[in-house]
Scaffold this motif. Structure first.
Motif, PDB file in Angstrom:
ATOM      1  N   ASN A 181      27.990  45.384   1.896  1.00 24.90           N
ATOM      2  CA  ASN A 181      28.615  46.155   2.538  1.00 24.90           C
ATOM      3  C   ASN A 181      28.760  44.709   3.996  1.00 24.90           C
TER       4      ASN A 181
ATOM      5  N   MET B  34      33.622  45.013   8.854  1.00 31.08           N
ATOM      6  CA  MET B  34      32.925  46.021   9.144  1.00 31.08           C
ATOM      7  C   MET B  34      32.594  45.979  11.188  1.00 31.08           C
TER       8      MET B  34
ATOM      9  N   MET C 132      21.918  52.511  -0.016  1.00 30.44           N
ATOM     10  CA  MET C 132      22.797  52.973  -0.395  1.00 30.44           C
ATOM     11  C   MET C 132      24.410  52.805  -2.012  1.00 30.44           C
TER      12      MET C 132
ATOM     13  N   TYR D 187      28.260  52.129  -1.810  1.00 28.34           N
ATOM     14  CA  TYR D 187      29.171  50.487  -1.724  1.00 28.34           C
ATOM     15  C   TYR D 187      30.540  49.960  -2.220  1.00 28.34           C
TER      16      TYR D 187
ATOM     17  N   ARG E 176      36.221  55.802  -0.195  1.00 34.89           N
ATOM     18  CA  ARG E 176      35.971  56.862   0.418  1.00 34.89           C
ATOM     19  C   ARG E 176      34.638  57.045   0.230  1.00 34.89           C
ATOM     20  N   PRO E 177      33.183  56.661   0.799  1.00 35.63           N
ATOM     21  CA  PRO E 177      31.961  57.230   0.053  1.00 35.63           C
ATOM     22  C   PRO E 177      31.587  58.679   0.023  1.00 35.63           C
ATOM     23  N   GLU E 178      31.844  59.689  -0.925  1.00 35.90           N
ATOM     24  CA  GLU E 178      31.483  60.545  -2.458  1.00 35.90           C
ATOM     25  C   GLU E 178      30.808  61.275  -0.631  1.00 35.90           C
ATOM     26  N   GLY E 179      31.100  62.779  -1.011  1.00 33.23           N
ATOM     27  CA  GLY E 179      30.657  64.226  -0.493  1.00 33.23           C
ATOM     28  C   GLY E 179      29.271  64.583  -0.642  1.00 33.23           C
ATOM     29  N   ILE E 180      28.121  64.340   0.162  1.00 29.55           N
ATOM     30  CA  ILE E 180      27.312  65.327   0.404  1.00 29.55           C
ATOM     31  C   ILE E 180      27.057  66.517   0.488  1.00 29.55           C
ATOM     32  N   HIS E 181      27.098  67.578  -0.501  1.00 29.57           N
ATOM     33  CA  HIS E 181      27.527  68.957  -0.237  1.00 29.57           C
ATOM     34  C   HIS E 181      25.880  69.582   0.446  1.00 29.57           C
TER      35      HIS E 181
END
Lengths: 344, 344
Positions: free
Chosen positions: A59, A64, A255, A259, A263-268
């Motif tokens: 990161n 950032m 996570m 990294y 775009r991070p995956e979506g958490i459903h």
């Protein structure tokens, strides 16, 4: 040696990194450094011995803002945790010859203007490299994340992802020492074997071989998971949410699977947090360093009595550090990834 | 009246619901009921006065396993919180004429075999319908979610979604009473005005008019959010995560924006939980009913002294209850949605 001007190999970040980091994102540069702190300063001049490769460093390779860690500065040496020997000191807490661990540079010698976040090493009857891992930041991370964030109780069902890494291997052993049922996931057969045979996990599985993570978790946790120590994020987190027990706790430590994504995956499955009254809590070890002496009191006897096992993956030579760091993200390392810069 | 057999209008769920619920998912049926509890039972026979329409009921319309609430039974009356008068009782805690609130049926009269989760109403100098809201489950939800889960401190920045609803309007007022800065989101101009002018929120916005939620939150919270009271989930949660402050807390109470989707939206910004050491905690009021007397001691004086405002949206007649319930999901109600079945 003190006062001398010597050559200084450094690992420089070329530019901010997008996507998967490559060795070529870093270059080896040789400059010179005078082994003396500026007159009247509080600085320390360090000879770096061991450098720590940690996932959070990914990161720092991007731009950032508002983060707990600063981005690296392109064109400057990478910084990170390491073990070093004090060559010269203007700081009252450190004197020449002291060993210490803390945030240093990826270079042979570092001038640290304010060594306030350095810890002097008092116990040298363990390998010094341990202060990059089990006795350093990752050890404290495991300790704080498990005991402070997870509120563990004897007999609970504990799941750990990236379980053979520097942090995961310790969390699992802490949980076993507490009398929990412990399962870990990792990405190779070798690591899975390590979890079961070396670290004493009750079970372990290779997440790359189980296409259906929900089904895998149901197999290992037919009664559900009380505590999830989260190191990977993404699909694993989503599957874990479906398998948490009522009043479960998730310590969000890292996570790593996310990294290198733009775009991070979506958490459903976050609604499970409500259905099952789950606490999902992010933490950062920096907030807890006041507990370091207490942690040492606990962990040193465990190490000396052989009650805790610890596995390192050691790369020899600062030249190997870019490859060692990049390897974290393909899971190449087995255990804590360390780079040896010098043997004292 | 007691002992008599009378006609009993009931609202029956036809079948499990997929997608957006419609009035036609429920049918009005008239059956008969004898106004007497079975000889020797612990049951109570209730005349229902007010029924509560609550978002969580959407989840009971689908087949769910391992949840805190049971699914409704297709072919049977819907059940939910309500205020009722005891017509006959075999239970030592209740006698004929008592008023009580708790889980009852969507029908004119209900036979409750085990009224253990009913609360006798001791204070009748407030509107009885309040026991479906501010003095009932939603009031307790606001109380527990804010004080127990959010650990609020004076001067903190608080954001509430679905802020004009039964729970949100109270959370906002609790936060104001504590000296917090409070902003709410809602879905119409009328609701936004209510938040600002009636409930005393510092600011409010219409989430349907702000295409960029992240930007809207940055406008209202230039310094970030300490506490988010989560009622909606989805895109709002994702935007809030980007705007949380370090050591922020999110109480996950509901996710109404997701209840009618076959698959919930993905949340992409969970890494913020780590960056900012955020605690995201789901809770359910059922775990906290032992605090109900303490809650009443706090809230009753506030109501009587006019320190807390409360807005209800009242539908007259059990026939209107399917429309009232369905209306929650299009945001048709303004304030707490109640159905009057009978005026005592």
């Amino acid at each position: 040696m003190e006062g001398e001007e010597v050559s200084n190999k450094q690992i420089i970040l070329k530019d901010y990194v997008i996507g998967f980091p490559k060795e070529s994102d870093m270059i080896l540069k040789t400059s010179t450094i005078k082994l003396k702190v500026p007159e009247g300063s509080n600085a320390v001049l360090l000879k770096n011995l061991y450098l720590s490769c940690d996932p959070y460093m990914r990161n720092r390779m991007r731009k950032m803002e508002g983060s707990y860690v600063e981005s690296f500065t392109p064109g400057s040496p990478i910084t990170g945790y390491g073990v070093a020997k004090v060559v010269d000191s203007g700081h009252p807490n450190f004197k020449k010859g002291d060993l210490a661990w803390g945030k240093t540079g990826w270079e042979e010698y570092s001038l640290i203007p304010t060594p306030e976040v350095f810890f002097k090493i008092g116990h040298t009857d363990v390998p010094l490299s341990y202060y990059t891992g089990i006795l350093g930041m990752p050890g404290m991370t495991a300790y704080v994340g498990f005991y402070e964030i997870c509120s563990p109780k004897k007999g609970e069902y504990v799941f750990i992802s990236a379980a053979s890494g520097a942090v995961g291997q310790l969390v699992g052993q802490f949980a076993k020492l507490m009398g929990c049922y412990v399962v870990g996931s990792a990405g190779t057969k070798e690591k899975v074997d390590l979890l079961k045979n070396k670290f004493g996990f009750d079970a372990a599985f290779n997440y790359k071989e189980d296409q259906d993570l929900d089904e895998a978790l149901k197999r290992y946790f037919p009664n559900g998971i009380d505590i999830y120590f989260e190191n990977v994020g993404g699909k694993m987190l989503d599957a874990v949410l479906l398998n948490m027990r009522i009043h479960g706790r998730i310590a969000a430590c890292g996570m790593i699977s996310q990294y290198n994504l733009e775009r991070p995956e979506g958490i459903h499955n976050l609604f499970c947090l409500i259905l099952k009254r789950i606490r999902l809590e992010g933490f950062i070890v920096n907030d807890y360093y006041h507990l370091y002496p207490k942690f040492l009191d606990m962990i040193l006897p465990y190490i000396k009595e052989g009650k805790i096992e610890y596995v390192e993956d050691i790369a020899e030579g600062i030249e190997r550090s870019p490859a060692a760091l990049v390897g974290l993200f393909s899971g190449r390392n087995v255990g804590k990834q360390v780079v040896v810069v010098a043997h004292e």
